[in-house]
Design an enzyme around this catalytic site. Structure first.
Site, mmCIF file in Angstrom:
data_model
loop_
_atom_site.group_PDB
_atom_site.id
_atom_site.type_symbol
_atom_site.label_atom_id
_atom_site.label_comp_id
_atom_site.label_asym_id
_atom_site.label_seq_id
_atom_site.Cartn_x
_atom_site.Cartn_y
_atom_site.Cartn_z
ATOM 1 N N LYS A 121 -9.392 8.332 1.358
ATOM 2 C CA LYS A 121 -9.855 6.955 1.113
ATOM 3 C C LYS A 121 -11.323 6.792 1.515
ATOM 4 O O LYS A 121 -11.976 5.838 1.094
ATOM 5 C CB LYS A 121 -9.000 5.953 1.895
ATOM 6 C CG LYS A 121 -7.606 5.734 1.307
ATOM 7 C CD LYS A 121 -6.899 4.555 1.966
ATOM 8 C CE LYS A 121 -5.485 4.371 1.455
ATOM 9 N NZ LYS A 121 -4.524 5.343 2.031
ATOM 10 N N HIS A 169 -2.943 8.066 5.804
ATOM 11 C CA HIS A 169 -3.135 6.755 5.175
ATOM 12 C C HIS A 169 -4.582 6.324 5.409
ATOM 13 O O HIS A 169 -5.239 5.848 4.509
ATOM 14 C CB HIS A 169 -2.132 5.747 5.738
ATOM 15 C CG HIS A 169 -2.126 4.446 5.006
ATOM 16 N ND1 HIS A 169 -1.959 4.380 3.642
ATOM 17 C CD2 HIS A 169 -2.294 3.165 5.425
ATOM 18 C CE1 HIS A 169 -2.015 3.109 3.256
ATOM 19 N NE2 HIS A 169 -2.222 2.355 4.307
ATOM 20 N N CYS A 208 0.804 -1.211 0.000
ATOM 21 C CA CYS A 208 0.000 0.000 0.000
ATOM 22 C C CYS A 208 0.843 1.269 0.000
ATOM 23 O O CYS A 208 0.316 2.369 -0.081
ATOM 24 C CB CYS A 208 -0.927 -0.013 1.199
ATOM 25 S SG CYS A 208 -1.835 -1.559 1.275
ATOM 26 N N GLU A 224 -2.016 5.155 13.350
ATOM 27 C CA GLU A 224 -1.600 6.365 12.643
ATOM 28 C C GLU A 224 -1.844 7.599 13.517
ATOM 29 O O GLU A 224 -1.013 8.508 13.575
ATOM 30 C CB GLU A 224 -2.344 6.498 11.306
ATOM 31 C CG GLU A 224 -1.878 7.707 10.501
ATOM 32 C CD GLU A 224 -2.410 7.716 9.067
ATOM 33 O OE1 GLU A 224 -3.324 6.934 8.750
ATOM 34 O OE2 GLU A 224 -1.874 8.533 8.280
#
Lengths: 412, 81
Positions: free
Chosen positions: A336, A304, A164, A315
């Site tokens: 995302k 992310h 990723c 994170e």
């Protein structure tokens, strides 16, 4: 003497649409690209939703029909995004000294769908019927090769495989090639297209995907208490990077500069992040050090933010460890929430969104962030975009395998 | 051209990126006239095998020069089976 590196062209193909402006309009409008799967019949899979590139996607503008059947879908999408980026850059290829022009492209699993289809042929019809283009369509370094052939670029050329974080690593490596003087310009980014029964069931076996099949647009919900995994997506993001001098000499339009790159490994676990976030924290610190600025100059992080339980918690912790009390002043968002997770293409797609944030003074929201996880207590720009003029912005990408990449960008 | 010949021309045109279908004749030499390279030949063989449900050995492929040769080979092996 380190050279400055400018972003001069960008191209995007995602589940939100084709083209940078179309993507940005969808993103800032808060629209999700997640829908029921149509590329195959998902009835046997636990997950039946994904971020598919819409069927309006038309590679014919850039790729001949006869070439198309020799390209895996990730190569088709990637080639189109690369052509968009080159067109937008205004640079006319081939260049005078082609050995100064690099192509560095990331992908997590490359031609997995081609391999999946080829294996069916092998089982059903036997080895003699194996399509001759199986290997070129499957391997990850063919897309950078194809882009080099298209534009006549003979400098450093390789694929980057880093799950990723693949295309974030690719951009970081391209940035270093230019900063160090090994290349004057690079086409870099990533492409991924593995929405098929094989990948969906394999990620389901890892319990990594959302199964919110009845509410596709609500399935990707980073940092939200009710998140249940990431949503697999297709996509490609491509950028042209050049030394500031090279860009200025030809009067190129500069969208943003890349000023920092940090890369580390957790050295911890095959699919889980280090719960202390030490590697991720260090990647962010390294990017900031690389830029030679104080951490508090950073005002936005494109996270992310995968919408998995572990990533979003870890994170958050890593951001707090990197930025200390300034962490709460940051604007953060996970795009995302709208694009889903395009694996090896995600880093490049998000690098482009981060550059657009700098250029246009808009921070995209984190869709579906209705009730934040108590362990996720930073400002994730819930649901809707906000206007904020930002000078420095970061994009994080973390990989299964423990790889962490942070890229830092500056407004021009 | 009969149906088999027309189908072969279609498949050759599908593989050869730079050749217009109108320029493919039965006496066209596949390598010399149409510019096919080795990968194109492998690709054509795979398509022909799939279309006509047969196998074409590498030795047979070596003997083929023109589009007509392909048609003759396929018709001959269809008679045999």
């Amino acid at each position: 003497m380190r050279r400055r590196v400018a972003i001069t062209g960008m191209g995007l193909v995602t589940c939100l649409g084709t083209g940078v402006d179309e993507n940005w309009n969808q993103l800032t409008g808060g629209h999700s690209g997640i829908r029921p799967i149509t590329l195959f019949d998902p009835k046997r899979c636990q997950t039946r939703i994904a971020g598919e590139v819409p069927s309006e996607f038309d590679p014919m503008q850039y790729v001949l029909l006869k070439e198309l059947r020799r390209l895996d879908r990730h190569q088709q999408i990637g080639l189109v995004a690369a052509c968009q980026a080159v067109e937008a850059s205004g640079f006319v290829f081939p260049p005078a000294d082609p050995y100064r022009y690099a192509v560095i492209i990331g992908s997590g699993i490359g031609g997995l769908s081609t391999i999946e289809a080829g294996y069916e042929v092998l089982r059903e019809k036997g080895p003699k019927r194996m399509p001759p283009m199986m290997i070129p369509m499957a391997v990850i370094n063919l897309l950078p090769g194809l882009i080099a052939m298209r534009f006549g670029l003979k400098g450093p050329n390789f694929g980057v495989v880093n799950a990723c974080a693949s295309s974030a690593s690719a951009i970081g490596e391209a940035y270093r090639l230019i900063a160090s003087g090994s290349a004057d310009m690079a086409i870099t980014g990533g492409a991924e297209a593995v929405v098929g029964e094989f990948a969906i069931s394999a990620f389901n076996a890892l319990r990594a995907l959302s199964t919110r099949n009845d509410e596709p647009a609500k399935a990707s919900r980073p940092f939200d208490r009710d998140r249940d995994g990431f949503v697999l997506a297709e996509g490609a993001g491509m950028l042209t990077l050049e030394s500031l001098e090279h860009a200025k000499n030809r009067g190129a339009n500069i969208h943003a500069e890349i000023v920092g790159y940090g890369a580390t490994s957790d050295a911890y676990h095959v699919v889980m992040p280090d719960p202390n976030g030490a590697g991720a924290c260090q990647a962010m610190r390294l990017a900031i050090q690389d830029a030679g600025i104080e951490p508090e100059r950073v005002e936005y992080i494109n996270a992310h933010g995968t919408s998995t339980d572990l990533n979003d918690k870890t994170e958050t912790l890593a951001i707090k460890r990197s930025f200390g009390k300034f962490a709460y002043k940051l604007s953060i968002s996970s795009t995302k929430s709208m694009t889903g997770h395009a694996l090896g293409a995600a880093g490049a797609i998000e690098a482009i969104f981060t550059a657009l944030t700098l250029e246009r003074g808009i921070i995209p929201g984190t869709l579906n962030l209705d009730s934040p996880d108590p362990e996720c207590d930073l400002n994730y720009t819930p649901k809707v975009m906000v206007k904020r003029s930002v000078e420095y912005a970061m994009s994080n990408s973390f990989a299964f395998g423990g790889q962490n990449v942070s890229l830092l960008f500056r407004r021009t | 051209m009969d149906d088999i010949e027309k189908k072969i021309v279609d498949l050759v045109a599908e593989v050869l990126v730079d050749v217009n279908k109108e320029n493919i004749r039965l006496d066209s030499k596949i390598v010399e006239d149409l510019g096919a390279e080795s990968l194109d030949i492998y690709d054509m063989v795979a398509l022909l095998e799939d279309e006509f449900g047969m196998e074409i050995s590498d030795e047979e492929v070596e003997k083929i020069r023109t589009v007509q040769d392909v048609a003759d080979f396929i018709k001959a092996s269809q008679k045999k089976s």
